[in-house]
Design an enzyme around this catalytic site. Sequence first.
Site, short mmCIF file in Angstrom:
data_model
loop_
_atom_site.label_atom_id
_atom_site.label_comp_id
_atom_site.label_asym_id
_atom_site.label_seq_id
_atom_site.Cartn_x
_atom_site.Cartn_y
_atom_site.Cartn_z
N GLU A 172 0.85 -1.19 0.00
CA GLU A 172 0.00 0.00 0.00
C GLU A 172 0.89 1.24 0.00
O GLU A 172 1.79 1.37 0.83
CB GLU A 172 -0.92 0.00 1.22
CG GLU A 172 -1.68 1.31 1.46
CD GLU A 172 -2.48 1.76 0.23
OE1 GLU A 172 -2.38 2.95 -0.12
OE2 GLU A 172 -3.18 0.92 -0.36
N ASP B 129 5.37 1.80 -3.32
CA ASP B 129 4.74 1.74 -4.63
C ASP B 129 4.87 0.30 -5.13
O ASP B 129 5.91 -0.35 -4.96
CB ASP B 129 5.44 2.69 -5.59
CG ASP B 129 4.95 2.55 -7.01
OD1 ASP B 129 3.94 3.19 -7.34
OD2 ASP B 129 5.56 1.78 -7.78
N GLY B 130 3.81 -0.22 -5.75
CA GLY B 130 3.80 -1.62 -6.14
C GLY B 130 4.90 -2.00 -7.10
O GLY B 130 5.55 -3.05 -6.96
N ASP C 246 -4.70 -4.39 -7.72
CA ASP C 246 -5.97 -3.68 -7.51
C ASP C 246 -5.66 -2.26 -7.06
O ASP C 246 -6.13 -1.80 -6.03
CB ASP C 246 -6.82 -4.41 -6.47
CG ASP C 246 -8.23 -3.85 -6.37
OD1 ASP C 246 -8.61 -3.06 -7.25
OD2 ASP C 246 -8.94 -4.18 -5.40
#
Length: 286
Positions: free
Chosen positions: A93, A120-121, A138
């Site tokens: 997250e 950050d993903g 998602d």
Amino acid sequence: QGTLAERETTYQFVQVVRESGGRTVMRFDDGIADQSVYRADTALTGGEWDMPLVVPPLLAGTMRHVLVIGNAGGTTARVLASEYPGIDIDAVELDPVVTQLAREYMGLDTIPNLHVITADGREYLETTSKRYDLIIVDAYRTEYIPFYLATQEFFSLVRAHVNPGGGIALNVERVPGNNDLVRAVAGTVATVFRQVWVWPALHFNELVVGLSDPIPPASLAQRLTVMPPNIQVLRPLVVSQAYVAQPPTDPLTDDRAPVEWITDRAILTYIAAGGTLDEQLLPTAP
């Protein structure tokens, strides 16, 4: 009415609201969409967070380690841990305030085997050596999927972190009658993964699944028979609606990924035609 908390963070405006009936929701910025939902008595939602539950039977191996990119209030992680107990979940997250509010108001710390990572993903994937059986993406910024989480380069990075026989699942926004964004994302995934399934589960959300080991379309119904009892109601929907996507000649890339333009065009066309937010939930709804 019912507001529990409001925060202006580095990234967005966040609001947590308790609705009548005991449902707590987390909303960002314009507040049109619920980013996360929480009920103390059930993990199932009937919304887009339930869509990835149909993916584990499609994997070639047993699902033990899952990564969720875009954890928000933890709804996806909660329902996965509930229906597939014993799995280990890493959840990324970006906004630490969102995680703080989820811990305070949405029972985040009660999710078994959940490990929240503030990052950050894409940056996380670039800096970790961990591999997963299933990676769920998602992540939204208001109505938009961040473009750099929808490109060929990103999906190649994801593929490098997927165990043999594993896969990826993406929640992709759409509006009724317009599948341009889903087609672009699913096609791009198909340039990296050997097979891609698309399930148009909801009016405004579709599930895109990339598999490293393809399955014969004729075996889809049989594979889904091993789903947990609580979600068997989704099986006939997936069998009748899901289809295999093909790679395009012009996949989304880091140099060209007009995700915002595609999204804006779809939304504005839908509004101009009198479209409304008339979502019909999945039969897993409480």
